[in-house]
Design an enzyme around this catalytic site. Structure first.
Site, PDB file in Angstrom:
ATOM      1  N   GLU A  27       0.818  -1.222   0.000  1.00 23.03           N
ATOM      2  CA  GLU A  27       0.000   0.000   0.000  1.00 23.03           C
ATOM      3  C   GLU A  27       0.851   1.271   0.000  1.00 23.03           C
ATOM      4  O   GLU A  27       2.074   1.223   0.250  1.00 23.03           O
ATOM      5  CB  GLU A  27      -0.943   0.019   1.205  1.00 23.03           C
ATOM      6  N   LYS A  89      -5.115  10.976   0.848  1.00 18.10           N
ATOM      7  CA  LYS A  89      -5.319   9.623   1.371  1.00 18.10           C
ATOM      8  C   LYS A  89      -6.629   9.114   0.760  1.00 18.10           C
ATOM      9  O   LYS A  89      -7.683   9.710   0.972  1.00 18.10           O
ATOM     10  CB  LYS A  89      -5.415   9.687   2.900  1.00 18.10           C
ATOM     11  N   VAL A 109      -5.495   0.504   2.990  1.00 20.14           N
ATOM     12  CA  VAL A 109      -5.646  -0.951   2.880  1.00 20.14           C
ATOM     13  C   VAL A 109      -6.863  -1.266   2.011  1.00 20.14           C
ATOM     14  O   VAL A 109      -6.808  -2.132   1.125  1.00 20.14           O
ATOM     15  CB  VAL A 109      -5.772  -1.589   4.287  1.00 20.14           C
ATOM     16  N   ASP A 141     -17.265   5.637  13.814  1.00 18.48           N
ATOM     17  CA  ASP A 141     -16.019   5.645  13.046  1.00 18.48           C
ATOM     18  C   ASP A 141     -15.467   4.221  12.941  1.00 18.48           C
ATOM     19  O   ASP A 141     -14.831   3.709  13.869  1.00 18.48           O
ATOM     20  CB  ASP A 141     -14.993   6.587  13.681  1.00 18.48           C
ATOM     21  N   LYS A 162      -3.464  -1.467  15.624  1.00 19.67           N
ATOM     22  CA  LYS A 162      -2.936  -0.687  16.749  1.00 19.67           C
ATOM     23  C   LYS A 162      -3.982  -0.488  17.820  1.00 19.67           C
ATOM     24  O   LYS A 162      -5.161  -0.363  17.526  1.00 19.67           O
ATOM     25  CB  LYS A 162      -2.489   0.681  16.250  1.00 19.67           C
TER      26      LYS A 162
HETATM   27  N1  PSU Z   1      -2.680   1.643  10.754  1.00 21.03           N
HETATM   28  C1  PSU Z   1      -1.342   1.661  10.882  1.00 21.03           C
HETATM   29  N2  PSU Z   1      -0.598   2.266   9.901  1.00 21.03           N
HETATM   30  C2  PSU Z   1      -1.169   2.833   8.796  1.00 21.03           C
HETATM   31  C3  PSU Z   1      -2.603   2.788   8.661  1.00 21.03           C
HETATM   32  C4  PSU Z   1      -3.305   2.169   9.669  1.00 21.03           C
HETATM   33  O1  PSU Z   1      -0.814   1.167  11.854  1.00 21.03           O
HETATM   34  O2  PSU Z   1      -0.453   3.383   7.932  1.00 21.03           O
HETATM   35  C5  PSU Z   1      -3.242   3.377   7.433  1.00 21.03           C
HETATM   36  C6  PSU Z   1      -3.565   2.264   6.418  1.00 21.03           C
HETATM   37  O3  PSU Z   1      -3.379   2.774   5.103  1.00 21.03           O
HETATM   38  C7  PSU Z   1      -5.058   2.017   6.669  1.00 21.03           C
HETATM   39  C8  PSU Z   1      -5.537   3.400   7.003  1.00 21.03           C
HETATM   40  O4  PSU Z   1      -5.738   1.450   5.571  1.00 21.03           O
HETATM   41  O5  PSU Z   1      -4.513   3.959   7.797  1.00 21.03           O
HETATM   42  C9  PSU Z   1      -6.862   3.388   7.749  1.00 21.03           C
HETATM   43  O6  PSU Z   1      -7.384   4.674   7.794  1.00 21.03           O
HETATM   44  P1  PSU Z   1      -8.893   4.884   8.302  1.00 21.03           P
HETATM   45  O7  PSU Z   1      -8.891   4.476   9.737  1.00 21.03           O
HETATM   46  O8  PSU Z   1      -9.168   6.346   8.110  1.00 21.03           O
HETATM   47  O9  PSU Z   1      -9.759   3.982   7.458  1.00 21.03           O
HETATM   48 MN    MN Z   2     -12.642   6.573   9.867  1.00 23.80          MN
END
Ligand code: PSU
Ligand code: MN
Length: 307
Positions: A27, A89, A109, A141, A162
């Site tokens: 990614e 993003k 992802v 969320d 995480k």
């Molecule tokens: N978690 C991590 N490192 C990252 C991401 C998540 O530990 O870089 C990134 C990945 O690209 C994941 C995105 O798909 O954050 C998720 O963002 P959101 O929670 O806004 O969907």
């Molecule tokens: Mn979100």
């Protein structure tokens, strides 16, 4: 082979796919939004090299000039890393907007899975996935990554999620959506910087061939779901849980106080945790991604061997 008019597959990736060789998708949000420059570029190139050394062909995925790209040049990776947050993003809902505008995008992802599947790539390595955020009972969320795992048949190798997220609710959501969560060498969900979470995964696997067999069975039955392989960070690079938890608590409190929300939440929390824990967490992050790249390559090779 590639009938999608929006997609460009690099010659190397195209040749590997045509020959039935193992290919691993990577990614780009982790490059533009997940790590500081120039470590992000160094890491992205090192991950590609690790995939090659493990016997597979890397396909880093992004959007450039409105084109979906599977397989980037080192110059394109450098551009994404140097531009950092200046690159949008892009999760699933952002795709049509970025493509119609001919803009650039770093794929999460979710979008990396989607584009990998369009290209015919079935294995993808990353660091951590998005999930159900703490407090999602009221904010709703929930990362689009989970919905993508529910509907796109790609095997994703990560180091768990995480603890900025609600890991228990994330597992519940994946169960509801029918996504198998496999622990590699463990029966417990790893928590990215640490190897343990106290939460049970659906099954433990101890060899890439086992993962390949599960994925092949899933695909063979016509199930359209993805599969999540959670690979614990190598013990030598695992962090102290109390230190990580303290940084996460502070980052969450700051996000709340500053009214951070929507797609900014995850990058904000990730960046603050790195700042609060110093360089150690960045090094851990790099090592776990390399570890995942190796396992994904071995799994792609096992899948290719019996295809
Ligand atoms: N978690 C991590 N490192 C990252 C991401 C998540 O530990 O870089 C990134 C990945 O690209 C994941 C995105 O798909 O954050 C998720 O963002 P959101 O929670 O806004 O969907
Ligand atoms: Mn979100």
């Amino acid at each position: 082979m590639n009938l999608n008019p929006f997609l460009d597959i690099s010659p190397e990736v195209r040749a590997a796919l045509a020959a039935g060789k193992p290919v691993v998708a990577l990614e780009s949000t982790i490059i533009s939004h997940g790590m500081p420059y120039p470590k992000n570029v160094e890491t992205a190139l090192l991950v590609e090299r690790t995939v090659r050394e493990s016997g597979a062909v890397p396909a880093t995925i992004a959007i450039l000039g409105g084109r979906l790209k599977a397989g980037l040049s080192p110059e394109e990776i450098e551009y994404l890393g140097r531009t950092g947050r200046g690159v949008a993003k892009v999760s699933r809902r952002d795709l049509p907007i970025i493509v119609a505008r001919g803009a650039d995008g770093a794929t999460t992802v979710a979008t990396t899975m989607l584009i990998a599947h369009m290209a015919g790539i079935s294995v993808f390595a990353t660091g951590g996935i998005g999930g159900v955020h703490r407090g999602a009972e009221t904010t709703m969320d929930i990362s689009a990554d989970l919905e993508e795992l529910a509907q796109t048949p790609v095997l994703v190798v990560c180091a768990g999620a995480k603890a900025i997220l609600d890991l228990g609710l994330t597992l519940e959501y994946l169960e509801t959506k029918g996504v198998p969560v496999i622990g590699y060498g463990t029966a417990e969900l790893p928590a990215f910087y640490t190897r343990e979470s106290g939460l049970a995964v659906d099954a433990r696997a101890d060899a890439p061939e086992e993962l390949a067999a599960m994925f092949r069975a899933q695909r063979g039955m016509g199930l359209k779901t993805g599969m999540l392989v959670t690979n614990p960070i190598p013990a030598a690079f695992a962090m102290d849980k109390a230190a990580v938890d303290a940084a996460i608590e502070q980052a969450l409190a700051e996000a709340k106080a500053q009214g951070v929300h929507g797609k900014e939440t995850t990058p904000f929390l990730l960046a603050r945790v790195v700042e609060l824990t110093g360089g150690e967490s960045l090094e851990s992050n790099i090592q776990l991604v390399l570890n995942n790249a190796r396992l994904a390559s071995q799994t792609a090779a096992a899948l290719a061997a019996e295809a």
